[in-house]
Scaffold this motif. Structure first.
Motif, PDB file in Angstrom:
ATOM      1  N   THR A  31      52.645  49.523  76.377  1.00  0.00           N
ATOM      2  CA  THR A  31      52.738  48.741  77.600  1.00  0.00           C
ATOM      3  C   THR A  31      54.185  48.466  77.930  1.00  0.00           C
ATOM      4  N   ASP A  32      54.415  47.978  79.125  1.00  0.00           N
ATOM      5  CA  ASP A  32      55.798  47.778  79.541  1.00  0.00           C
ATOM      6  C   ASP A  32      56.448  46.625  78.801  1.00  0.00           C
ATOM      7  N   SER A  33      57.725  46.469  79.067  1.00  0.00           N
ATOM      8  CA  SER A  33      58.517  45.524  78.294  1.00  0.00           C
ATOM      9  C   SER A  33      58.174  44.081  78.580  1.00  0.00           C
ATOM     10  N   SER A  34      57.348  43.826  79.582  1.00  0.00           N
ATOM     11  CA  SER A  34      57.010  42.443  79.857  1.00  0.00           C
ATOM     12  C   SER A  34      55.955  41.931  78.894  1.00  0.00           C
ATOM     13  N   GLY A  35      55.436  42.827  78.034  1.00  0.00           N
ATOM     14  CA  GLY A  35      54.525  42.415  76.996  1.00  0.00           C
ATOM     15  C   GLY A  35      53.092  42.383  77.441  1.00  0.00           C
ATOM     16  N   GLY A  36      52.212  42.701  76.500  1.00  0.00           N
ATOM     17  CA  GLY A  36      50.800  42.625  76.789  1.00  0.00           C
ATOM     18  C   GLY A  36      50.314  43.733  77.689  1.00  0.00           C
ATOM     19  N   SER A  37      49.015  43.787  77.850  1.00  0.00           N
ATOM     20  CA  SER A  37      48.448  44.787  78.729  1.00  0.00           C
ATOM     21  C   SER A  37      47.101  44.281  79.197  1.00  0.00           C
ATOM     22  N   GLY A  38      46.535  44.986  80.144  1.00  0.00           N
ATOM     23  CA  GLY A  38      45.192  44.664  80.587  1.00  0.00           C
ATOM     24  C   GLY A  38      45.180  43.670  81.718  1.00  0.00           C
ATOM     25  N   ASP A  39      43.958  43.548  82.304  1.00  0.00           N
ATOM     26  CA  ASP A  39      43.805  42.756  83.510  1.00  0.00           C
ATOM     27  C   ASP A  39      44.122  41.276  83.286  1.00  0.00           C
ATOM     28  N   GLN A  40      43.505  40.701  82.230  1.00  0.00           N
ATOM     29  CA  GLN A  40      43.707  39.270  81.996  1.00  0.00           C
ATOM     30  C   GLN A  40      45.163  38.983  81.667  1.00  0.00           C
ATOM     31  N   SER A  41      45.763  39.897  80.938  1.00  0.00           N
ATOM     32  CA  SER A  41      47.166  39.713  80.584  1.00  0.00           C
ATOM     33  C   SER A  41      48.043  39.664  81.830  1.00  0.00           C
ATOM     34  N   THR A  42      47.745  40.521  82.802  1.00  0.00           N
ATOM     35  CA  THR A  42      48.531  40.511  84.041  1.00  0.00           C
ATOM     36  C   THR A  42      48.333  39.192  84.786  1.00  0.00           C
ATOM     37  N   ASN A  43      47.093  38.722  84.851  1.00  0.00           N
ATOM     38  CA  ASN A  43      46.842  37.444  85.524  1.00  0.00           C
ATOM     39  C   ASN A  43      47.604  36.311  84.838  1.00  0.00           C
ATOM     40  N   ASN A  44      47.537  36.314  83.502  1.00  0.00           N
ATOM     41  CA  ASN A  44      48.246  35.259  82.758  1.00  0.00           C
ATOM     42  C   ASN A  44      49.742  35.336  82.993  1.00  0.00           C
ATOM     43  N   TRP A  45      50.238  36.566  82.980  1.00  0.00           N
ATOM     44  CA  TRP A  45      51.680  36.772  83.169  1.00  0.00           C
ATOM     45  C   TRP A  45      52.120  36.209  84.517  1.00  0.00           C
ATOM     46  N   ILE A  46      51.383  36.541  85.552  1.00  0.00           N
ATOM     47  CA  ILE A  46      51.731  36.081  86.899  1.00  0.00           C
ATOM     48  C   ILE A  46      51.665  34.553  86.969  1.00  0.00           C
ATOM     49  N   GLU A  47      50.607  33.981  86.407  1.00  0.00           N
ATOM     50  CA  GLU A  47      50.458  32.515  86.483  1.00  0.00           C
ATOM     51  C   GLU A  47      51.558  31.798  85.704  1.00  0.00           C
ATOM     52  N   ASN A  48      51.881  32.347  84.531  1.00  0.00           N
ATOM     53  CA  ASN A  48      52.958  31.733  83.739  1.00  0.00           C
ATOM     54  C   ASN A  48      54.268  31.729  84.494  1.00  0.00           C
ATOM     55  N   TYR A  49      54.598  32.872  85.059  1.00  0.00           N
ATOM     56  CA  TYR A  49      55.889  32.953  85.742  1.00  0.00           C
ATOM     57  C   TYR A  49      55.869  32.259  87.104  1.00  0.00           C
ATOM     58  N   ARG A  50      54.705  32.172  87.724  1.00  0.00           N
ATOM     59  CA  ARG A  50      54.627  31.394  88.967  1.00  0.00           C
ATOM     60  C   ARG A  50      54.954  29.927  88.665  1.00  0.00           C
TER      61      ARG A  50
END
Lengths: 388, 119
Positions: A31-50
């Motif tokens: 996966t990319d350098s932002s860590g993690g993968s998958g749908d839930q991971s992307t949602n979490n990533w966006i919410e954390n950084y928002r």
């Protein structure tokens, strides 16, 4: 930047099934350098950084609009700039074939953007090009509220040529800028002769031959060879369409600063090193400069090893000399800098008055690929001293 | 003396290591050009190589594969190859590449790798 319609999107989802299968072949370790993968991971990533400042809006249909910040510059605003680039990449990667619960990228809004560096503009262009390719070239730029200087820069960069659907509004800002930008060049593995276009365009905007160009060309050739050999390995799920590099240059008439920027969206130099022929030399390099084992896998350390190891190793294997070619333009000009940002590592060589300094740094959020920036001042006006 | 003008006789854009890297690679230069010319030289005859007639630059990957590969794959020893080559240029910046060629040939281990084409 906006998708045209939902209907068109749904039609293309079907066509994108191949793309979805390809992405699923990627393992979690890739996966990319932002860590993690998958749908839930992307949602979490966006919410954390928002929550910590990423400017996005989320519709009820879980469609995301990203509002770019006022300034994007890898040199002065790295953390913020890379955050927005990563958000685009993550959401664009999940756009095709993910579940309805997953956030999807709906648009990228440029209205707040006031200044952007040449390197950030190239990376943004490359990422939006990747997104446009992934959704069958359905993006249409919406530029009516763009800052005129931003509009000028992206027009010069050739940004609008990317899209099969041109903006409905005029992209002619009428704005004059002291920074002239060369239209970006998109190349594939082995396309080294395309660098001649860059030379021609830069010579036009500078108005003169660029001294020591041969060493820049030598570095670009090796950057392209590196892309062919290492950036897009066959076993990492890249399609042939993914295997691109991007190149541009700019010249500031006021400061006389020349910048050349090269970007690929591959696995990065640190991640390619352990599987490359130069890994044994890197291990030798680590033992010689006494880097603790715990630090040896940090991207900045790996990057420095990859660039420097041939100068320090006595190993006689003939691979791994190419990255040093990147340094030669700045060394021969004896003034300027070279930055390599690859994954979460930075390697920066600065030459001032002929004296070299090297800086390395580790970032929390890394570039999804490798970004190489050469910067040199072409002519410095010197005050004449007077003998009294 | 024979002459090999790389820009005119081989490629204006020599670049890359292997055939798989695209046209004008070091492997192509060695296998299709340099090797044949070296083998065609009379005893004590030299090969003049012109580096900078239209060529902008040479990356290390090209130079290593193209020149040092002659030694690595056992076609000729380092000393013999260095003795037969006479590298010419008019742009002084290209002295850098001449020195690289000498360095890479000198460092190469004779016959250390069996050649397998990447075609």
């Amino acid at each position: 930047m906006k998708k045209i319609s939902r209907k068109q999107r749904e039609r293309d989802v079907k066509l994108g099934l191949d793309n979805r299968r390809r992405k699923k072949r990627r393992t979690s370790s890739e996966t990319d350098s932002s860590g993690g993968s998958g749908d839930q991971s992307t949602n979490n990533w966006i919410e954390n950084y928002r929550d910590s400042g990423l400017n996005v809006s989320i519709s009820k249909q879980k469609r995301i609009t990203i509002y770019l910040p006022e300034t994007m510059n890898f040199c002065t605003e790295y953390d913020s700039t890379i955050l927005y680039v990563l958000a685009i990449r993550r959401l664009a990667d999940t756009n095709m074939g993910s579940s309805y619960k997953t956030y999807k990228l709906a648009s990228v809004n440029f209205d707040n953007l006031k200044t952007i560096s040449t390197s950030a503009a190239l990376v943004l262009t490359a990422e939006l090009s990747k997104w446009d390719d992934a959704i069958r070239q359905r993006l249409r730029p919406k530029v009516d509220k763009w800052d005129p200087e931003i509009l000028k820069k992206f027009t010069d960069l050739g940004f609008f040529d990317l899209f099969q659907n041109p903006p409905l509004e005029s992209t002619s800002s009428g704005k004059q800028s002291s920074v002239k930008v060369v239209k970006y060049i998109k190349g594939r593995c082995g396309d080294s002769k395309k660098t001649r276009i860059l030379k021609k365009e830069l010579t036009n905007i500078v108005g003169d031959e660029i001294s020591k160009w041969t060493f820049l060309r030598c570095g670009l050739d090796e950057a392209i060879t590196n892309v062919s050999h290492h950036a897009y390995p066959d076993n990492k799920g890249f399609s042939e369409e993914d295997k691109n590099w991007y190149l541009t240059g700019s010249y500031n008439n006021d400061t006389k600063q020349l910048k050349i920027v090269f970007y690929d969206q591959g696995i990065s130099i640190p991640k390619s090193l352990p599987s490359s022929d130069v890994w044994e030399k890197a291990l030798d390099f680590f033992s010689k400069i006494k880097i603790p084992i715990a630090d040896r896998k940090k991207d900045e350390v790996l990057l420095r090893a990859a660039v420097e190891l041939d100068r320090t190793s006595t190993e006689e294997t003939d691979r791994g000399k190419g990255l040093q070619d990147l340094l030669e333009f700045i060394r021969h000009r004896e003034e300027g800098y070279l930055s390599i940002i690859s994954s979460k590592g930075l390697f920066k060589l600065t030459v001032h008055n002929g004296k070299e300094t090297i800086k390395t740094e580790h970032f929390n959020n890394g570039v999804s690929g490798t970004l190489i920036i050469w910067s040199a001042v072409l002519a410095v006006k010197k005050m004449q001293s007077t003998n009294l | 003396m024979k002459t090999l003008n790389i820009g005119k006789d081989f490629s204006l854009d020599p670049s890359g290591r292997f055939y798989t890297d695209g046209e004008g690679s070091g492997e192509e230069f060695r296998e299709d050009c340099l090797k044949n010319l070296i083998e065609s030289l009379e005893p004590n005859e030299k090969l003049q190589i012109i580096l900078d007639d239209g060529v902008e630059a040479y990356g290390s990957s090209f130079l290593v594969e193209g020149f040092a590969g002659m030694v690595k794959h056992g076609y000729i020893t380092s000393d013999n190859l260095l003795d037969k080559l006479e590298v010419q240029f008019t742009d002084q910046d290209f002295e850098f590449y001449k020195n690289k060629i000498i360095e890479y040939i000198s460092q190469a281990k004779f016959n250390s790798q069996v050649y397998k084409t990447t075609k």
